[in-house]
Design a protein around this motif. Sequence first.
Motif, PDB file in Angstrom:
ATOM      1  N   LYS A  21       0.917  -0.932   0.464  1.00  0.00           N
ATOM      2  CA  LYS A  21       0.025   0.050  -0.264  1.00  0.00           C
ATOM      3  C   LYS A  21       0.888   1.519   0.127  1.00  0.00           C
ATOM      4  N   VAL A  22       1.782   1.115   0.771  1.00  0.00           N
ATOM      5  CA  VAL A  22       2.614   2.534   0.958  1.00  0.00           C
ATOM      6  C   VAL A  22       3.747   2.802  -0.497  1.00  0.00           C
ATOM      7  N   ARG A  23       3.791   1.539  -1.009  1.00  0.00           N
ATOM      8  CA  ARG A  23       4.210   1.475  -2.113  1.00  0.00           C
ATOM      9  C   ARG A  23       3.441   2.548  -3.598  1.00  0.00           C
ATOM     10  N   ALA A  24       2.342   1.833  -3.277  1.00  0.00           N
ATOM     11  CA  ALA A  24       1.437   2.350  -4.541  1.00  0.00           C
ATOM     12  C   ALA A  24       1.323   4.004  -4.075  1.00  0.00           C
ATOM     13  N   LEU A  25       1.310   4.092  -2.855  1.00  0.00           N
ATOM     14  CA  LEU A  25       1.019   5.643  -2.825  1.00  0.00           C
ATOM     15  C   LEU A  25       2.236   6.427  -3.645  1.00  0.00           C
ATOM     16  N   ASP A  26       3.637   6.264  -3.142  1.00  0.00           N
ATOM     17  CA  ASP A  26       4.699   6.730  -3.500  1.00  0.00           C
ATOM     18  C   ASP A  26       4.552   6.777  -5.087  1.00  0.00           C
ATOM     19  N   ASP A  27       4.069   5.318  -5.605  1.00  0.00           N
ATOM     20  CA  ASP A  27       4.200   5.455  -7.065  1.00  0.00           C
ATOM     21  C   ASP A  27       3.065   6.283  -7.273  1.00  0.00           C
ATOM     22  N   ALA A  28       2.471   6.244  -6.983  1.00  0.00           N
ATOM     23  CA  ALA A  28       0.601   6.985  -7.433  1.00  0.00           C
ATOM     24  C   ALA A  28       1.399   9.031  -7.383  1.00  0.00           C
ATOM     25  N   GLY A  29       2.028   8.854  -6.826  1.00  0.00           N
ATOM     26  CA  GLY A  29       2.862  10.820  -6.891  1.00  0.00           C
ATOM     27  C   GLY A  29       1.953  11.167  -6.065  1.00  0.00           C
ATOM     28  N   PHE A  30       1.683  11.006  -4.656  1.00  0.00           N
ATOM     29  CA  PHE A  30       0.966  11.280  -2.808  1.00  0.00           C
ATOM     30  C   PHE A  30       2.570  12.006  -2.691  1.00  0.00           C
ATOM     31  N   ALA A  31       2.069  13.348  -2.208  1.00  0.00           N
ATOM     32  CA  ALA A  31       2.405  13.999  -1.645  1.00  0.00           C
ATOM     33  C   ALA A  31       3.761  13.777  -0.122  1.00  0.00           C
ATOM     34  N   SER A  55      10.992   5.155  -1.537  1.00  0.00           N
ATOM     35  CA  SER A  55      12.128   6.149  -2.091  1.00  0.00           C
ATOM     36  C   SER A  55      11.664   8.184  -2.529  1.00  0.00           C
ATOM     37  N   ARG A  56      10.125   8.381  -2.422  1.00  0.00           N
ATOM     38  CA  ARG A  56      10.262   9.193  -3.174  1.00  0.00           C
ATOM     39  C   ARG A  56       9.064  10.669  -1.680  1.00  0.00           C
ATOM     40  N   ILE A  57       8.092  10.099  -1.369  1.00  0.00           N
ATOM     41  CA  ILE A  57       6.885  10.691  -0.856  1.00  0.00           C
ATOM     42  C   ILE A  57       8.039  10.555   0.768  1.00  0.00           C
ATOM     43  N   ARG A  58       7.263  12.147   0.982  1.00  0.00           N
ATOM     44  CA  ARG A  58       7.688  12.403   2.410  1.00  0.00           C
ATOM     45  C   ARG A  58       7.564  12.040   3.688  1.00  0.00           C
ATOM     46  N   LEU A  59       8.086  11.944   4.626  1.00  0.00           N
ATOM     47  CA  LEU A  59       7.626  10.917   5.752  1.00  0.00           C
ATOM     48  C   LEU A  59       7.126  12.020   6.799  1.00  0.00           C
ATOM     49  N   GLY A 326      -6.417   8.109   7.083  1.00  0.00           N
ATOM     50  CA  GLY A 326      -6.880   6.523   6.617  1.00  0.00           C
ATOM     51  C   GLY A 326      -5.694   6.234   5.795  1.00  0.00           C
ATOM     52  N   LEU A 327      -5.014   4.780   5.267  1.00  0.00           N
ATOM     53  CA  LEU A 327      -5.507   4.607   3.414  1.00  0.00           C
ATOM     54  C   LEU A 327      -5.678   4.106   3.044  1.00  0.00           C
ATOM     55  N   PRO A 328      -6.004   4.945   1.833  1.00  0.00           N
ATOM     56  CA  PRO A 328      -7.516   4.935   0.800  1.00  0.00           C
ATOM     57  C   PRO A 328      -7.707   3.530   0.728  1.00  0.00           C
ATOM     58  N   ASP A 329      -9.050   2.955  -0.214  1.00  0.00           N
ATOM     59  CA  ASP A 329      -9.620   1.444  -0.169  1.00  0.00           C
ATOM     60  C   ASP A 329      -8.941   1.095  -1.988  1.00  0.00           C
ATOM     61  N   ASP A 330      -8.792   2.198  -2.461  1.00  0.00           N
ATOM     62  CA  ASP A 330      -8.871   2.387  -3.638  1.00  0.00           C
ATOM     63  C   ASP A 330      -7.446   3.567  -3.855  1.00  0.00           C
ATOM     64  N   VAL A 331      -5.858   2.795  -4.287  1.00  0.00           N
ATOM     65  CA  VAL A 331      -5.735   4.068  -4.468  1.00  0.00           C
ATOM     66  C   VAL A 331      -5.444   4.496  -5.360  1.00  0.00           C
ATOM     67  N   ALA A 332      -6.117   4.038  -6.680  1.00  0.00           N
ATOM     68  CA  ALA A 332      -6.391   4.408  -8.471  1.00  0.00           C
ATOM     69  C   ALA A 332      -7.708   4.876  -8.649  1.00  0.00           C
ATOM     70  N   VAL A 333      -8.457   5.478  -7.089  1.00  0.00           N
ATOM     71  CA  VAL A 333      -9.794   6.463  -7.388  1.00  0.00           C
ATOM     72  C   VAL A 333      -9.517   7.027  -6.953  1.00  0.00           C
ATOM     73  N   VAL A 334      -8.805   7.844  -5.393  1.00  0.00           N
ATOM     74  CA  VAL A 334      -8.222   8.532  -4.961  1.00  0.00           C
ATOM     75  C   VAL A 334      -7.483   9.164  -5.586  1.00  0.00           C
ATOM     76  N   ALA A 335      -6.164   8.356  -5.925  1.00  0.00           N
ATOM     77  CA  ALA A 335      -4.938   9.334  -6.431  1.00  0.00           C
ATOM     78  C   ALA A 335      -5.247  10.197  -8.224  1.00  0.00           C
TER      79      ALA A 335
END
Length: 338
Positions: A21-31, A55-59, A326-335
């Motif tokens: 899930k966190v890799r998907a957020l990183d790949d999708a471009g979340f800030a 590798s990119r997302i702020r923590l 919270g972690l999105p159920d569907d990263v693509a939709v929220v992205a």
Amino acid sequence: MRIGVNVGHFTGRPPRDLVGKVRALDDAGFASLWFAEAYGSDVFTPLAFCAAHTSRIRLGAAVAQIPARTPAATAMTATTLDHLSEGRVVLGLGASGPQVSEGWHGVPYARPLARTREYVEIVRRVLARREPVAYDGEFFRLPADPDGLGKPLRSSLHPYREALPVHLGAEGPRNVALAAEIADGWAAMFFAPAFDDFYRAALDEGFARRPGGRPAGFEVVATVPVVIDDDVERAADRIRPELALYMGGMGARGANFHHDVFVRMGHGAVAERVQELYLAGRKDDAAAAVPTAVVEQIALIGPVGKVRRDLDRWESTVVDEIAIQGLPDDVAVVASLL
């Protein structure tokens, strides 16, 4: 408007497939990716875990509890993590509340703003590493020196960034003003765009006390519940139980800062009713007593099109970034909101 995700703290157990899930957020471009802590999971271990898998997302810590650690321990952890993540850390700090500070950590809660001011000053000195840290405050003294053996020390670890950003979690106007005065950002909770003028005034009060006024790069990151669902009422039902918990069950009657937020918003009667029901053990009834209109003031709910339109209300506020709660159920939709 930048969009991030605030996972919060773990309840029961960590989420399944957190790595994926966190890799998907990183790949999708979340800030950004934020974690919190209450009286279970800590805030820094998940951040370190995610640093190893992104590798990119702020923590960010939103927030680390001030009573949980000494200022030096917090600074040590933050600067270590900043090295390992190659400069992606935001250190959010918060005083928590009397139940957690005194009941869980055994630390007095009195005068939280004054304690926070000293804490942040020491953290900044440790992070800057300009000189050995000596401090003689009301709440913190370095060295403590009860037997004359302590001496001021300087971190053996050089900072990855001397200016690692420090945010303050705040809800009340005095705390928001303190964030503007001494921090690099404000971690907002239960922010309502309709009350932007109120928060803007609190920030301006703090900036007026700060030498040089508002610093470049000061940011406001608001944690916001987001539920994408074609049925608005069903979406609101996903959020009502947590609102009831914060509005009615956090802290004691008369000492619940989340409750006070909704009172200031003009929902005093609702907040009182929710609190009565929650403290009586009627949690489902307390959740049902939260009107959809109240949910919509501090959350983004409904079909994607409605959420996009509602998001426009936030664009002209002091908020620079929304952290979806919270972690999105569907990263693509929220992205698609990015």
